[in-house]
Design a protein around this motif. Structure first.
Motif, mmCIF file in Angstrom:
data_model
loop_
_atom_site.group_PDB
_atom_site.id
_atom_site.type_symbol
_atom_site.label_atom_id
_atom_site.label_comp_id
_atom_site.label_asym_id
_atom_site.label_seq_id
_atom_site.Cartn_x
_atom_site.Cartn_y
_atom_site.Cartn_z
ATOM 1 N N GLU A 145 5.545 7.514 74.501
ATOM 2 C CA GLU A 145 6.059 6.908 73.272
ATOM 3 C C GLU A 145 6.850 5.671 73.642
ATOM 4 O OE1 GLU A 145 6.140 5.990 69.821
ATOM 5 O OE2 GLU A 145 5.172 7.874 70.288
ATOM 6 N N ASP A 195 13.499 11.755 69.319
ATOM 7 C CA ASP A 195 14.476 11.345 70.326
ATOM 8 C C ASP A 195 13.847 11.236 71.694
ATOM 9 O OD1 ASP A 195 17.501 12.950 69.067
ATOM 10 O OD2 ASP A 195 16.827 10.872 69.002
ATOM 11 N N MET A 196 12.962 12.190 71.993
ATOM 12 C CA MET A 196 12.374 12.232 73.329
ATOM 13 C C MET A 196 11.137 11.352 73.438
ATOM 14 S SD MET A 196 14.333 14.340 74.926
ATOM 15 C CE MET A 196 13.399 14.769 76.362
ATOM 16 N N GLY A 197 10.642 10.852 72.311
ATOM 17 C CA GLY A 197 9.455 10.022 72.354
ATOM 18 C C GLY A 197 8.192 10.801 72.617
ATOM 19 N N ARG A 247 12.602 10.788 78.437
ATOM 20 C CA ARG A 247 11.403 10.674 77.618
ATOM 21 C C ARG A 247 10.192 10.553 78.501
ATOM 22 N NH1 ARG A 247 11.466 5.659 73.840
ATOM 23 N NH2 ARG A 247 13.433 6.661 73.487
ATOM 24 N N ALA A 295 12.265 5.742 65.091
ATOM 25 C CA ALA A 295 12.199 6.128 66.495
ATOM 26 C C ALA A 295 11.142 5.333 67.227
ATOM 27 C CB ALA A 295 11.916 7.628 66.617
ATOM 28 N N ASP A 307 16.872 5.159 71.208
ATOM 29 C CA ASP A 307 17.771 5.895 72.071
ATOM 30 C C ASP A 307 17.576 5.447 73.491
ATOM 31 O OD1 ASP A 307 17.519 8.500 69.859
ATOM 32 O OD2 ASP A 307 19.386 7.574 70.498
ATOM 33 N N PRO A 324 18.297 16.946 72.292
ATOM 34 C CA PRO A 324 16.868 16.963 71.964
ATOM 35 C C PRO A 324 16.019 17.609 73.046
ATOM 36 C CG PRO A 324 17.603 14.742 72.480
ATOM 37 C CD PRO A 324 18.815 15.575 72.364
#
Lengths: 268, 324, 240
Positions: C224, B58-60, C236, B92, C229, B23
């Motif tokens: 986020e 996936d990465m937020g 992230r 997510a 995950d 991602p």
């Protein structure tokens, strides 16, 4: 008999227009069907059955790439007496009963697609017959037997006419059957079908198109949901097919094969 | 022209990564493409939006999620695929209940939608309810028995839980459906090795090599399998130092050879010609194993001799110890 | 059992973090090598070798171990640790890690297992939870006995913020393509990051561990939360 010379104008004003119109109409029909199409309810049980049958087929085809134990246990899964999957087919409803209790929307869906076929193709055939009756539009470049006369000279009843001449109506029918490939090319001109459904539709139409021929009407319904092939027979057939498969492990001598291959490579 | 070149490069890099789960890189290249060339992407725009959306999940990365969703919504409002994506976004964000509701609604309309059904598996996995996940997968596979993606998922879960025999079954299915896929074949071979079926494992490694004879995993696999099967009879110098805590001592192999043939343990060249047929077949087996080992070692050496770097040196040293 | 303490070098820690960041969506694992100062003394991990990011099975492990041991012989270090970063960000040892750990202790009595705690990475704190023990019996070790220096954490963060973590090679990569070097020599901190893009100095000014490449023009934004995950949390948070 002297070869008949066909006027050039016939080519420009009959041959090509019929070709173009026919292709366009087929194209239009596909698009209309997409618009009119009501979602067909897919029976999950059918999906399950067809996948089971696919698995059995794959097992038969690729049995030799599995170790014997694995093959035997899978074969037993299908064929073991009384408990195997192929010994217990799900009940198929009586076909008459199935017709009676069919989901009305399904029937409507089928009716709609049939109507589209009948109206468009019938109308087009009538138009061709009306405008271009009695024309000879083309000559087949290869010799043909007498039997083809009926096929190629619809609407022209001259028994002494050479078989290789094609009448306008026959030309129309010929384009109708043959247009599938060209139409799908046109449909895909703007790129691959965006939705999975469209692609499936196109394939389905390709199948149904030649079979229907526009004149067959709603009598033939190949592969439509609602038709229930007798599962008992199918399962019996598959069971027998699987029974006769003998396992010949493809990798029994793979080591020797590999050694030979490498030895040969070294020698070169 | 330069811009078009960059667009092509970005597009190519993105496409290379689309089928992998990276991602970070998908977001990196996809975001640049979308920011700079979105009006020139035409039909590919929506596929790229979808991939960038999933990578952003996936990465937020909130902003990219919102941007991609609104772009997709403007074109595909109400479509099932879009609603599934909305469910994935909720997943997510941790809103599993909300996602579940969306999926259930989709299934009411379209019960045959396999992709949505599989989202339930993802829901269980995301909530770490692995037992229910496995249950659901098994039920799913009873109905949709040809779904290779599901078989693969189940196989991986079994491997991570160390249920190796069940994992072997899953990968057998996968090999059955696609025996030309080297990943399936090699993983199957490794599972066979892990469950002690060294002969079968060797066969599948050889099979993988028939397809691609530079596959280092398979070459090493053959060496290991032969070591387990024949031990010192195949390797001139026993590689006991190379495999700490071997699970089985080399002599307790699955072969029926109980004669302890006099074919010398340490010289690969000797082949004893024995009168009894069982001995000769086992000696033939040993001979094949020896030749195979020798050739595999040679192939590995061939590969590593061309590689630069310290790691190649240690590999060559290990191969040397094994008799290359 | 002696109460040992464990120290990480930059190389080891950077490689662990880079490996975990590159494959943030799967479980990754690798081994640690180092030496111990006498009986009961501190264990210093000088290097890490990423092993896998796909499912782990005995053959690959065996080969990797033998290759690493050969390498260790040359460098004079021992194979004495195992790290793992779970896809779901849990820090408990699972079956696989226990099996590998048992194997390590068979050859090395001061072996320990480290699970990556992804939440601590963006905070710039030591992110490894340690377990020590022996066959079948693993117990958690207090964080005070795990020494990861500020400079070590900083240099590991550098690899992530400069996006050089993508270059890390594990054994899965190596077996696919033997040219890739699983010893990852460019991850030793003697090579400093000398990329001269305009963004570089700006990046250095930003808080540790942030990444700009993805977000130019999007402006600052909220983080986020949640998500399924695990240690992708670490990357992230690196994306603003």
């Amino acid at each position: 008999m002297e070869p008949i010379t066909l006027d050039e104008n016939i080519c420009y004003y009959v041959l090509i227009p019929i070709f173009i119109v026919c292709i366009m109409v087929s194209f239009l029909r596909q698009k209309i069907l997409v618009v009119l199409k009501s979602d067909t309810k897919v029976d999950l049980k059918e999906v399950k059955n067809s996948q089971l049958l696919t698995r059995a087929k794959v097992l038969r085809v690729n049995a030799d790439f599995l170790p014997e134990k694995a093959f035997r246990s899978r074969k037993a899964f299908f064929n073991k007496k009384d408990t195997g999957a192929f010994w217990n087919p799900p009940d198929t409803p009586n076909p008459l009963q199935a017709m009676a209790t069919q989901d009305p929307t399904q029937v409507m869906g089928m009716l709609k697609s049939q109507m589209a076929f009948v109206i468009l193709n019938g109308g087009l055939a009538y138009w061709v017959h009306f405008l271009f009756s009695g024309f000879l539009v083309a000559k087949a470049p290869f010799p043909l037997t007498y039997k083809f006369k009926f096929m190629l000279q619809r609407g022209v009843d001259l028994s002494s006419l050479d078989v290789t001449y094609v009448s306008s109506l026959s030309w129309y029918f010929f384009i109708l059957f043959a247009s599938g490939g060209i139409v799908s090319l046109l449909l895909n001109l703007r790129g691959a079908p965006q939705h999975e459904q469209e692609a499936q539709d196109i394939q389905a139409m390709d199948m149904i198109n030649p079979m229907m021929g526009g004149m067959a009407g709603p009598t033939a319904m190949p592969g439509m949901p609602g038709s229930q092939p007798d599962l008992k027979k199918v399962y019996q057939q598959e069971r027998d097919n699987l029974d006769i498969v003998s396992h010949d492990f493809a990798l029994a001598t793979v080591e020797q094969r590999l050694v030979q291959k490498w030895t040969k490579q070294k020698q070169h | 022209m330069d811009e078009a070149g960059t667009q092509m490069t970005l597009l190519r890099k993105l496409k290379e990564r689309m089928s992998t789960r990276r991602p970070d890189e998908i977001l990196r290249y996809g975001s640049q493409l979308l920011r700079r060339y979105s009006n020139r992407l035409h039909d590919e725009l929506y596929t790229i939006l979808e991939h960038v959306l999933l990578a952003a999940c996936d990465m937020g990365h909130r902003q990219w999620i919102d941007y991609c969703m609104s772009a997709l919504r403007s074109k595909f409002a109400g479509s099932i695929r879009l609603r599934r994506l909305e469910g994935m976004v909720k997943e997510a964000q941790g809103d599993y209940q909300g996602a579940k509701q969306i999926y259930q609604k989709i299934l009411e309309e379209k019960p045959e939608d396999m992709l949505t059904r599989k989202r339930f598996i993802a829901l269980y996995k995301g909530q770490r309810r692995m037992a229910e996940c496995v249950d659901y997968l098994n039920k799913y596979l009873e109905e949709f028995v040809t779904d290779t993606e599901a078989w693969h998922e189940l196989g991986e879960i079994y491997i991570s839980d160390n249920c190796l025999s069940k994992a072997t079954f899953c990968f057998e299915e996968l090999v059955m459906y696609d025996h030309r896929n080297p990943y399936y074949v090699i993983t199957y071979a490794e599972l066979l090795y892990a469950t002690g079926e060294y002969e079968l494992s060797r066969k599948y490694y050889c099979f993988a090599l028939e397809m691609d004879d530079r596959n280092t995993r398979a070459l090493w696999g053959i060496l290991l399998a032969n070591e387990q099967l024949h031990g010192s009879k195949v390797f001139p110098i026993a590689s006991s130092a190379a495999s700490p805590a071997t699970d089985k001592p080399p002599t307790s192999s699955k072969r029926k050879d109980g004669h302890g043939s006099s074919s010398a343990a340490n010289s690969p060249a000797t082949q004893s010609v024995t009168p009894s047929t069982t001995q000769s077949s086992s000696t033939r087996e040993e001979h094949t194993a020896r030749v195979l080992t020798k050739m595999a070692l040679a192939k590995l050496k061939e590969v590593y001799v061309r590689v630069k770097g310290g790691h190649a040196q240690s590999t060559l040293a290990v191969l040397q110890d094994m008799g290359a | 059992m002696p109460e040992r303490s464990y120290r990480f070098s930059s190389a080891a820690y950077s490689k662990i973090l880079s490996h975990a960041s590159k494959y943030s969506c799967s479980t990754v694992g690798g081994v640690l090598v180092g030496r111990s100062e006498g009986k009961g003394g501190e264990v210093t991990y000088t290097d890490a070798f990423p092993l896998f990011h796909t499912s782990i099975l005995p053959p690959l492990l065996k080969v990797a171990f033998s290759l690493i041991e050969q390498y260790c012989k040359q460098e004079g270090v021992t194979l004495c640790g195992y790290y793992q970063a779970n896809a779901d960000a849990t820090t408990t040892m699972n079956v696989v890690s226990k099996a590998i750990a048992d194997r390590l202790t068979a050859n090395c009595n001061f072996a320990a297992v480290f699970m990556l705690d992804a939440e601590k990475v963006p905070e710039g704190q030591p992110a490894l939870k340690c377990y020590a023990g022996s066959r079948g019996d693993w117990s958690s070790v207090s964080a005070s006995r795990v020494h990861i220096g500020e400079d070590v954490i900083d240099s590991a963060g550098e690899y992530i913020s400069s996006e050089r973590y993508v270059d890390i090679v594990d054994f899965d990569n190596h077996f696919e393509c033997p040219e890739l070097d699983w010893t990852n020599p460019e991850f030793t901190p003697t090579t400093t990051a000398t990329t001269a893009d305009e963004g570089e100095s700006a990046r250095r000014r930003r808080p540790r561990g942030s990444r700009e490449g993805v977000t130019e023009g999007m402006g600052e934004g909220g983080q986020e939360g949640g998500g399924n995950d695990g240690h992708s949390d670490s990357t992230r948070a690196l994306v603003d």
